[in-house]
Enzyme design. Structure first.
Site, PDB file in Angstrom:
ATOM      1  N   ASP A 110       0.827  -1.203   0.000  1.00 12.91           N
ATOM      2  CA  ASP A 110       0.000   0.000   0.000  1.00 12.91           C
ATOM      3  C   ASP A 110       0.867   1.262   0.000  1.00 12.91           C
ATOM      4  OD1 ASP A 110      -2.373   1.435   0.070  1.00 12.91           O
ATOM      5  OD2 ASP A 110      -3.238   0.181   1.647  1.00 12.91           O
ATOM      6  N   ASP A 125     -10.800   1.796  -3.277  1.00 10.03           N
ATOM      7  CA  ASP A 125     -11.214   1.396  -1.929  1.00 10.03           C
ATOM      8  C   ASP A 125     -12.713   1.190  -1.828  1.00 10.03           C
ATOM      9  OD1 ASP A 125      -8.883   1.072  -0.654  1.00 10.03           O
ATOM     10  OD2 ASP A 125      -8.867   2.994   0.377  1.00 10.03           O
TER      11      ASP A 125
END
Ligand code: GLA
Length: 703
Positions: free
Chosen positions: A439, A503
């Site tokens: 990430d 997301d």
């Protein structure tokens, strides 16, 4: 060499090399012999103009009369070298590749350009600048430009934000410049991915399209520029910060690779070229893309071995193949205020380490994956307490925080070595880790190292770290995630195995996010998960059938607390997983196609096998249709002459049908046989779907 002609995969480039210049005269379909003589194609000189015809060089230059953005800009400390005149010194051509060396002997600058057309028709364009003087050269930018013909009338690119990446936008090309710039210190949620121009009204399957992409994860721009004389270029390059690249004697700057594709078969034709090129890479995943369960929206930071073991058991029971433990496992990471930078297992939460969970996951027949965010730190971390100076940014102050975090200065070799060492140890001590979700969760608009701007160097350092970890642990797959889809580009994909598109797991949002992402990247490299019924990012509630069908055209997974799912939901989930596992070979190798005849309220798209013997199509209703009667789903891309049998791939979700009765073929048993020609123009009558519902059509040739 007066001119060079390259041809491969049906695409050609004709480059005029006379007078020391390098000008692309044609980028498009292959040209049959005899080739034109570029010298005879020069335009006339307009009134009130330079006294010679002006065209865009590969590196457009003011010295050659180009009045648009220059391809090379910069200067020396005394201001000299501001307007280079580059002359071709050498040209080497094969049937598919042209290498050029250009030089300005007065400004003492050299530029090397490589143009290669691959078997898929993708142009790989590289450029490198060398400072051939003892005096330093402050580079502002180096960018190659490709010409567009007058018939290129519209530009289509993608924009977005967190939770809503890669939304198509389009408009006419007019005099002036359309620039999509990203200054995020990462690729950015609003990054275009594919940036395209095309003939008036081009669509997924129609029109002529020229598409480009800069393979780079730092600051960058894609642009189209039409000058007052009507000449038009499409270009992309890195955006450099002041003082960021200063070349000393003999030093070089390498521009990120520019990739470009042309097609006369619309946007899908351009996408197909990119998809085929990516699939042909030796590093492209060769194994079936495993069904993923990611724990994020199931448990967030609530890490508990017992609960996670039960989640793993339930996952295995429905057919999951990879179990990924998300954020929250490392030292001090109880929420998002602390812990980034300390890549050791938290002894309070995981007293016996990750071993027991990994063993449980493996015993259930799944592989284990883990979340990391190696380029970031929290102030509240042992790393920052020990090395407060390892935070990237301008000297003498801290940059603004974002999600309570700062960027680790990877340009600093000690910081780089420290994190690399921790990650290496993590993977060496936990051999069961087969996958990393890597990430990168913040924009950094003023990255700096040692007091100077460092977005360029930081991007290269992140690449180096990924490359080195892969070298040491070649069997570990890596996903590029960045607050969802803020690092989706072919620079990072050269060293990772998939991207996380967004997301949001809201299937309505996902329909368009995946469409935009997959304009460049094939479905098997785009993570697509089934979220909870009640979306955590939008608050919408969606039936499982819509969520499952939406996740099917991608690298399929789950991100939902299925311990709390009902038995009926688990059974439906298992059925969708079984379908994905059965059809993933097709879904991950065929050609992605979209119907052009739907308005914004619905979408029809699918994947057609390369041999056109089978296909899977999705019909998705996004909002209420304007017409009472739903138009049939036309299915493009099949062989017009062959006969196909159409059935539902997954049972029709009756809750999503907003009318009485069913189309005749469904009432008659749910099988329809039509030729590819009829499927493309008449289509399959489908029930009127309510918004946020979808149906799946499974198509097989009748032999
Ligand atoms: C980012 C990612 C999410 C999740 C969280 C964890 O937002 O995009 O998928 O991993 O971080 O903190």
């Amino acid at each position: 060499m007066e001119q060079a002609y390259l041809e491969n995969g049906g695409t050609a480039l004709l480059v005029d090399l006379r007078d020391g210049d390098a000008v692309i005269v044609h980028w498009g379909d292959a040209l049959p012999a005899p080739l034109p003589d570029a010298a005879l194609l020069l335009p006339a000189v307009p009134r009130s103009n330079f006294d010679v015809p002006i065209r865009p060089s590969l590196v457009p230059q003011a010295s050659r009369g180009w009045r648009g953005a220059p391809g090379l800009s910069g200067a020396r400390d005394d201001g000299s070298g501001y307007s280079p005149l580059l002359t071709v010194r050498s040209a080497d051509a094969t049937a598919t590749r042209l290498d050029l060396e250009l030089e300005d002997a007065v400004a003492r600058l050299r530029v090397r350009i490589g143009l290669e057309l691959d078997a898929h028709g993708i142009l790989h364009a590289s450029a490198e600048l060398e400072n051939a003087s003892d005096a330093a050269y402050r580079l502002v930018g180096l960018e190659l430009a490709l010409p567009l013909p007058a018939r290129a009338a519209e530009v289509l690119d993608h924009a977005g934000r967190w939770g809503r990446e890669k939304q198509q936008q389009r408009h006419g090309i007019a005099h002036g410049e359309w620039v999509r710039a990203g200054r995020h210190g990462r690729t950015g949620h609003d990054a275009t991915g594919l940036f395209a121009a095309g003939t008036a009204g081009f669509g997924f399957g129609r029109g002529e399209v020229w598409g480009i992409h800069l393979a780079w994860s730092g600051d960058h721009r894609h642009r189209v520029e039409r000058l007052g004389d009507g000449q038009t270029v499409i270009a992309a390059g890195e955006l450099l910060h002041p003082g960021e690249v200063v070349l000393g004697a003999g030093e070089r700057y390498t521009a990120p690779e520019l990739l470009a594709a042309h097609s006369t078969e619309g946007l899908d034709g351009v996408s197909a070229r990119f998809h085929r090129m990516l699939r042909a890479r030796p590093t492209h995943p060769r194994t079936p893309r495993p069904v993923v369960l990611n724990t994020w929206e199931a448990v967030y930071f609530r890490h508990d071995l017992d609960e996670l073991s039960r989640l793993a058991e339930t996952a295995a029971a429905v057919g999951v193949e990879r179990f990924v433990l998300d954020d929250g496992w490392f030292r001090g990471r109880r929420d998002d205020h602390a812990g980034l930078g300390d890549w050791v297992v938290d002894a309070d939460v995981w007293p016996q380490g990750l071993g027991p969970l990994i063993e449980r996951v493996e015993a259930l027949g799944m592989r284990f994956g883990l979340w990391v965010e190696p380029e970031m730190v929290n102030e509240d971390s042992d790393l920052v307490r020990a090395h407060p100076d390892w935070i990237a940014g301008p000297a003498g102050r801290r940059s603004l925080e974002w999600r309570h975090q700062q960027v680790l200065d990877l340009v600093n070799p000690d910081a780089f070595a420290h994190v690399l060492g921790q990650l290496d140890a993590l993977l060496s001590e936990n051999q069961g880790i087969a996958f990393l979700k890597w990430d990168q969760n913040r924009d950094q608009t003023e990255l700096g190292s040692g007091g100077r701007a460092s977005t360029h160097a930081q991007t290269l350092a992140a690449y180096r770290m990924l490359d080195e970890l892969r070298r040491r642990h070649p069997d570990v797959e890596i996903e590029s995630c960045s607050s969802g889809g803020a690092r989706v580009d072919l620079g990072v994909l050269a060293r990772t195995d998939r991207v996380w598109a967004s997301d949001t797991n809201d299937a309505l949002e996902r329909q368009l996010i995946q469409r935009g992402t997959q304009a460049l990247i094939p479905p098997e490299l785009v993570g697509a998960h089934i979220g909870p019924a009640h979306s955590h990012t939008t608050g919408r509630t969606q039936d499982l059938s819509f969520r499952a069908i939406t996740a099917l055209v991608g690298h399929f997974g789950i991100e939902w607390d299925i311990l709390r799912a009902s038995d009926a939901e688990r059974a439906e989930l298992a059925q969708a997983i079984a379908y994905y596992r059965d059809r993933r070979e097709l879904l991950h190798s065929g050609r992605l196609v979209h119907a052009d005849d739907r308005g914004p309220s619905s979408t029809v798209y699918g994947v057609v096998a390369d041999d056109r013997s089978e296909a899977v199509f999705v019909v998705a209703q996004l909002t209420l249709a304007p017409d009472e009667q739903t138009p049939p789903a036309t299915l493009p891309g099949l062989d017009p002459a062959r006969r196909y049998r159409v059935r539902f791939g997954l049972p029709l979700d009756e809750r999503g049908v907003g009318e009485r009765g069913a189309p005749a073929w469904i009432a008659a048993g749910g099988e329809l046989e039509l030729t590819g020609a009829a499927l493309a123009v008449i289509g399959v009558p489908v029930p009127a779907l309510l918004p946020e519902h979808a149906l799946l059509l499974d198509v097989r040739e009748v032999r």
